[in-house]
Every structure is written in C-alpha cells, then in structure tokens.
Design a protein around this motif. Structure first.
Motif, PDB file in Angstrom:
ATOM      1  N   ALA A 149     -72.303  13.897 -47.243  1.00 36.62           N
ATOM      2  CA  ALA A 149     -72.548  15.299 -47.435  1.00 36.62           C
ATOM      3  C   ALA A 149     -71.638  16.367 -47.190  1.00 36.62           C
ATOM      4  O   ALA A 149     -71.731  18.077 -47.229  1.00 36.62           O
ATOM      5  CB  ALA A 149     -73.745  15.182 -46.407  1.00 36.62           C
ATOM      6  N   CYS A 150     -70.492  15.985 -47.137  1.00 38.14           N
ATOM      7  CA  CYS A 150     -69.276  17.251 -47.054  1.00 38.14           C
ATOM      8  C   CYS A 150     -69.322  17.696 -48.416  1.00 38.14           C
ATOM      9  O   CYS A 150     -67.576  16.391 -48.988  1.00 38.14           O
ATOM     10  CB  CYS A 150     -68.448  17.080 -46.163  1.00 38.14           C
ATOM     11  N   LEU A 151     -69.557  18.380 -49.200  1.00 37.77           N
ATOM     12  CA  LEU A 151     -69.844  18.817 -50.745  1.00 37.77           C
ATOM     13  C   LEU A 151     -68.677  18.187 -51.337  1.00 37.77           C
ATOM     14  O   LEU A 151     -67.905  18.295 -52.121  1.00 37.77           O
ATOM     15  CB  LEU A 151     -71.374  18.708 -51.490  1.00 37.77           C
ATOM     16  N   THR A 152     -67.855  19.573 -50.831  1.00 39.36           N
ATOM     17  CA  THR A 152     -66.964  20.284 -51.473  1.00 39.36           C
ATOM     18  C   THR A 152     -65.810  19.164 -51.128  1.00 39.36           C
ATOM     19  O   THR A 152     -65.290  19.085 -52.587  1.00 39.36           O
ATOM     20  CB  THR A 152     -66.436  21.670 -50.305  1.00 39.36           C
ATOM     21  N   TYR A 153     -65.362  18.491 -50.119  1.00 43.47           N
ATOM     22  CA  TYR A 153     -64.422  17.980 -49.909  1.00 43.47           C
ATOM     23  C   TYR A 153     -64.555  16.728 -50.876  1.00 43.47           C
ATOM     24  O   TYR A 153     -63.628  15.996 -50.876  1.00 43.47           O
ATOM     25  CB  TYR A 153     -64.292  17.879 -48.453  1.00 43.47           C
ATOM     26  N   ASN A 154     -65.790  16.125 -50.455  1.00 43.92           N
ATOM     27  CA  ASN A 154     -66.415  14.672 -51.059  1.00 43.92           C
ATOM     28  C   ASN A 154     -65.958  15.001 -53.264  1.00 43.92           C
ATOM     29  O   ASN A 154     -65.335  13.847 -53.443  1.00 43.92           O
ATOM     30  CB  ASN A 154     -67.519  14.843 -51.099  1.00 43.92           C
ATOM     31  N   ILE A 155     -66.534  16.235 -53.456  1.00 44.86           N
ATOM     32  CA  ILE A 155     -66.214  16.632 -54.976  1.00 44.86           C
ATOM     33  C   ILE A 155     -64.583  16.739 -54.759  1.00 44.86           C
ATOM     34  O   ILE A 155     -64.172  15.794 -56.274  1.00 44.86           O
ATOM     35  CB  ILE A 155     -66.851  17.471 -55.064  1.00 44.86           C
ATOM     36  N   GLU A 156     -63.687  16.456 -54.630  1.00 41.34           N
ATOM     37  CA  GLU A 156     -62.583  17.637 -54.642  1.00 41.34           C
ATOM     38  C   GLU A 156     -61.240  16.228 -53.970  1.00 41.34           C
ATOM     39  O   GLU A 156     -60.395  16.202 -54.748  1.00 41.34           O
ATOM     40  CB  GLU A 156     -61.989  18.305 -53.893  1.00 41.34           C
ATOM     41  N   SER A 157     -62.261  15.236 -53.442  1.00 39.28           N
ATOM     42  CA  SER A 157     -61.535  14.396 -53.725  1.00 39.28           C
ATOM     43  C   SER A 157     -61.101  13.626 -55.159  1.00 39.28           C
ATOM     44  O   SER A 157     -59.796  12.866 -54.869  1.00 39.28           O
ATOM     45  CB  SER A 157     -61.934  12.902 -52.600  1.00 39.28           C
ATOM     46  N   LYS A 158     -61.479  14.132 -55.811  1.00 37.81           N
ATOM     47  CA  LYS A 158     -60.964  12.782 -56.754  1.00 37.81           C
ATOM     48  C   LYS A 158     -59.627  13.494 -57.936  1.00 37.81           C
ATOM     49  O   LYS A 158     -58.525  12.598 -58.391  1.00 37.81           O
ATOM     50  CB  LYS A 158     -62.492  13.505 -58.025  1.00 37.81           C
ATOM     51  N   SER A 159     -59.430  15.144 -57.539  1.00 43.70           N
ATOM     52  CA  SER A 159     -58.988  15.777 -57.928  1.00 43.70           C
ATOM     53  C   SER A 159     -57.493  15.712 -57.300  1.00 43.70           C
ATOM     54  O   SER A 159     -56.367  15.502 -57.557  1.00 43.70           O
ATOM     55  CB  SER A 159     -58.891  17.401 -58.547  1.00 43.70           C
ATOM     56  N   GLY A 165     -69.036  33.431 -36.480  1.00 46.00           N
ATOM     57  CA  GLY A 165     -69.285  31.928 -37.632  1.00 46.00           C
ATOM     58  C   GLY A 165     -68.483  32.821 -39.373  1.00 46.00           C
ATOM     59  O   GLY A 165     -68.052  34.120 -38.986  1.00 46.00           O
ATOM     60  N   GLU A 166     -68.412  31.727 -39.691  1.00 41.49           N
ATOM     61  CA  GLU A 166     -68.469  32.592 -41.322  1.00 41.49           C
ATOM     62  C   GLU A 166     -69.167  31.848 -42.176  1.00 41.49           C
ATOM     63  O   GLU A 166     -69.375  30.150 -42.273  1.00 41.49           O
ATOM     64  CB  GLU A 166     -66.480  31.684 -41.104  1.00 41.49           C
ATOM     65  N   THR A 167     -68.757  31.834 -43.901  1.00 33.75           N
ATOM     66  CA  THR A 167     -69.605  31.764 -44.438  1.00 33.75           C
ATOM     67  C   THR A 167     -68.820  30.799 -45.520  1.00 33.75           C
ATOM     68  O   THR A 167     -68.261  30.388 -46.198  1.00 33.75           O
ATOM     69  CB  THR A 167     -70.300  32.105 -45.303  1.00 33.75           C
ATOM     70  N   THR A 168     -68.113  29.515 -45.018  1.00 37.65           N
ATOM     71  CA  THR A 168     -67.514  28.267 -45.960  1.00 37.65           C
ATOM     72  C   THR A 168     -68.131  27.199 -46.468  1.00 37.65           C
ATOM     73  O   THR A 168     -67.960  27.206 -47.748  1.00 37.65           O
ATOM     74  CB  THR A 168     -66.826  26.866 -45.171  1.00 37.65           C
ATOM     75  N   CYS A 169     -69.204  26.861 -46.006  1.00 36.46           N
ATOM     76  CA  CYS A 169     -70.249  26.668 -47.588  1.00 36.46           C
ATOM     77  C   CYS A 169     -71.851  26.582 -46.730  1.00 36.46           C
ATOM     78  O   CYS A 169     -72.352  27.390 -45.576  1.00 36.46           O
ATOM     79  CB  CYS A 169     -69.979  24.692 -46.448  1.00 36.46           C
ATOM     80  N   ASP A 170     -72.859  26.729 -47.009  1.00 40.92           N
ATOM     81  CA  ASP A 170     -74.292  26.868 -47.600  1.00 40.92           C
ATOM     82  C   ASP A 170     -74.777  26.330 -46.500  1.00 40.92           C
ATOM     83  O   ASP A 170     -75.708  26.695 -45.560  1.00 40.92           O
ATOM     84  CB  ASP A 170     -74.982  25.941 -48.231  1.00 40.92           C
ATOM     85  N   GLY A 171     -74.386  24.940 -46.174  1.00 42.96           N
ATOM     86  CA  GLY A 171     -75.017  24.096 -44.606  1.00 42.96           C
ATOM     87  C   GLY A 171     -74.401  24.885 -43.337  1.00 42.96           C
ATOM     88  O   GLY A 171     -75.635  25.311 -42.561  1.00 42.96           O
ATOM     89  N   LYS A 172     -73.338  25.591 -43.223  1.00 46.71           N
ATOM     90  CA  LYS A 172     -73.048  26.080 -42.509  1.00 46.71           C
ATOM     91  C   LYS A 172     -74.081  27.541 -42.410  1.00 46.71           C
ATOM     92  O   LYS A 172     -74.099  28.454 -41.160  1.00 46.71           O
ATOM     93  CB  LYS A 172     -71.691  26.872 -42.112  1.00 46.71           C
ATOM     94  N   LYS A 173     -73.601  27.508 -43.556  1.00 48.78           N
ATOM     95  CA  LYS A 173     -74.808  29.422 -43.095  1.00 48.78           C
ATOM     96  C   LYS A 173     -76.016  29.423 -42.257  1.00 48.78           C
ATOM     97  O   LYS A 173     -76.259  29.669 -41.986  1.00 48.78           O
ATOM     98  CB  LYS A 173     -73.914  29.789 -45.511  1.00 48.78           C
ATOM     99  N   LYS A 174     -76.591  28.515 -43.413  1.00 52.23           N
ATOM    100  CA  LYS A 174     -78.298  28.076 -42.979  1.00 52.23           C
ATOM    101  C   LYS A 174     -78.338  28.159 -41.547  1.00 52.23           C
ATOM    102  O   LYS A 174     -78.993  28.254 -40.784  1.00 52.23           O
ATOM    103  CB  LYS A 174     -78.735  27.546 -43.428  1.00 52.23           C
TER     104      LYS A 174
END
Length: 383
Positions: A334-344, A104-113
C-alpha cells in the motif's frame, strides 16, 4: 575467509543501540535538553540541533503495535504508517514518549491524515513538503524551514542563529561522512562483511545522541574492517545486490536474510535507511545557510517527488560504484508511490544499466518469508 570473530560483537552493539538508547533519552530529557522526534529523512536535523535539542527517529519498523493502530486506521494501509501510529498510541516507543514535539511531514496522504489523529495525544508540528524539486518547490520548502525555526525558537525560548546552524551542519556532515565511509567498505569484491552487519552499523548509528562519540565509533569500525580485509579476512565471492525502495528496519530484514541466506550479499542500500540519508551534505559555508539546509533535504530522491530524477541519479551512480550484479526493489504494501515507481525503476535498471531487477512487495509480518525466499533464490540463481 570469514571476518574475525570479534567483529560480529561490535555489529551487535550497533544493532542494540536503538534499545540501549531508551534509557539515554530519558536521561537527556531529565537533564533539560529538549527531544524532537521525527519519522522521515526529510526532517531537517540541523535546525533541531541548532535549537539545542536532541533529534531522534521514532519507532515505525515492526508489526508489534499494528493491531492497536488498526483500531483507528484501515487494515489495508502501509505498515510503516500503522506501526508509527500504533507505537505512539500504545505508548510503546520511549522515544515518542519523551519527545517534546513530533515533527511530521506531508510525504504521502496516508501519513498526512495519520498525523491528524496523532495530534490528538501529542504535540505535532507538520512541515508541508512540496511534491516537486523545481525552483517553486525549493522556495516553498525554504519557507517551511524558516517557519520551523521560528516555531522552535518560540517553543523552547531559544535563538537559532546562523552560526548555530552552520555548526550543526558541519557536525551532521561529519556524521554523514562517517556513515558513507563505512558503507564504502562494501565496494571491495569480495565483500568484507555481510549486508546485515552493514545495516546494523549504519541504522544503529542513527540512535546515538553523542555525535562525536558516534563519529569516532564508526570511523574506528571502518578502519578495523579495512585492516582485516587487508589481512585476507573477507566473505566468499557472492552475487552483489543493491536494495532500493522503501525504508528498511526489523520488519523487513527478512528480505536481506533471503538474499544472504541463499548465496547473495547486500552491498548497498540506496533507500532512506542507507545512502539517501547521508549521500548529500549541507554547504555549511553558503551565504544562505537556511537555503543550503533546505536544498540538501529537498534533493533527497523519494518517490513522493514528481519527477524523481535524483533517485535515478543516485541509483545509477551506486550500481556502478559498487559493481552491482542485480537490484532488488522492496516496496511496502500500500505504499502507492514506490509501488507505482517500481515499473520505471525496473526499466532504468534493466535497460539503462543492463543488469537484472526484481521487485518485491511486502509488509512487516512473517507470512511471506517462504515466498520471498523462493523468489529471491530464483533471482540469485539467474545471476
């Protein structure tokens, strides 16, 4: 003109490769070869190969096992995380079943937990991924690769030498070259094949264990497509779409279908199911081969990185190379990093590259198929 009738059968073979390899992984395990499962593009496959193990991507791309996952995980979690856990817990993924260890890898909090829960019923090795690609992040990630090497050496009683790492890097580089070459057939305009067929070939290739056979199959298919194109076999002229965002699989092919059933063609996948997986090579001749492997993976432009400059660099390059008419950014719920980055990303595509952009958020269900078709059809008509 449409592509010759025999080619779709070849693409179907690649599409079915994941299922066909279920038996192969059992045979590999019974032969005494270790199997290492992983979920993420950041997983350094060369290290596993140098250990004499077979690396394999694990099931995470459909909603089949999500109800089982939601017994332990919140319903409003990313579908990729829920599917990963659900397939594992219900033992419906043969690749997971036969894996000696899951990385596994700590890419996001959801995966990590989620990995914490998964470790209750499977041996799991967690790699701590930095959230930045600067020099400090590079040092941390190289140290993680070193720790992973030591772990595999102790677990499987092997020695992972520099020569083995270089050999593995050369082989993986050839595989990436083959995947890139077949993707580059879509530079042709009109496109020679559909984006769905391209996806089936590239994604299906990741489930072939015999790398030499895989490389040969991909190169032969590329040559065949080019030959047919030279003889006038190609699609009609269509709007050329690039898909960026979250990884794609069976649960999100509805986005590709909405594009290609309504007059467009997906000519490029920038995401982890496409170019991010094979764009960069490992410098197999570097003095520090471990550092070269670490660098190659850390430079992947995922939205978990801050800043994420490499995603913009790759996206801009592919828009130009593939003569793209529009970009569709697919984010999972709920993929927060991609959802937020979509604006930029939208700002980059429309302002810097000067082409239309559409952001869609979806999951693995069929509930939004109608809505996707409506929105994507309107986007294509605008083009």
């Amino acid at each position: 003109m449409e592509i010759i009738k025999e080619l779709p059968e070849v693409f179907e073979e690649f599409s079915e490769q994941r299922r066909n390899s279920f038996l192969s992984v059992k045979e590999i395990k019974e032969s005494g070869t270790p199997v290492i499962g992983a979920y993420c593009t950041y997983f350094p496959q060369e290290v596993a190969m140098a250990a004499g193990a077979a690396p394999i991507g694990l099931c995470s791309m459909s909603d089949e096992a999500i109800p089982e996952a939601e017994k332990d995980l919140p319903a409003n979690l990313c579908p990729l995380i829920k599917a990963s856990y659900g397939f594992a817990k219900s033992d419906k993924c043969p690749y997971f079943h036969f894996s000696d260890v899951v990385v596994g890898e700590t890419t996001c909090d959801g995966k990590k937990k989620m990995y914490e829960l998964m470790s209750d019923f499977k041996e799991l090795y967690l790699m701590n991924l930095p959230n930045s690609q600067d020099e400090e992040g590079r040092k941390l990630w190289r140290a993680e690769v070193v720790k992973f090497i030591k772990y595999l050496e102790e677990k499987f009683g092997v020695e992972i030498t520099e020569d083995k790492l270089r050999d593995a890097a050369r082989l993986k580089n050839r595989e990436r070259d083959a995947q890139r070459k077949i993707s580059e057939v879509m530079i042709h305009d009109p496109a020679p094949i559909t984006g769905e067929n391209l996806f089936n070939a590239v994604y299906g290739s990741t489930f072939k264990f015999d790398k030499e056979e895989l490389i040969g199959s991909l190169n032969a298919l590329t040559n065949r497509i080019e030959d047919e194109y030279n003889h006038g076999n190609m699609l009609d002229k269509r709007s050329r779409i690039l898909i960026t965002g979250c990884p794609m699989g069976s649960g999100t092919m509805k986005v590709v279908n909405a594009i290609e059933n309504n007059g467009g063609v997906v000519v490029c996948y920038e995401n982890c199911s496409g170019y991010k997986n094979f764009d960069r090579l490992v410098d197999a001749e570097a003095d520090d081969i471990i550092g070269a492997i670490a660098d190659r993976y850390l430079k992947i432009g995922c939205s978990v990185m801050t800043p994420n400059e490499n995603r913009y660099e790759l996206l801009g390059r592919l828009i130009d190379q593939y003569n793209v008419d529009g970009v569709i950014d697919m984010s999972l719920t709920a993929c927060l990093t991609y959802n937020i980055e979509s604006k930029s990303i939208g700002k980059f595509v429309t302002e810097e590259k000067g082409i239309p952009y559409l952001s869609v958020e979806t999951d693995y269900s069929k509930a939004d198929v109608g809505q996707l078709n409506t929105r994507i059809t309107a986007f294509l008509e605008m083009l």
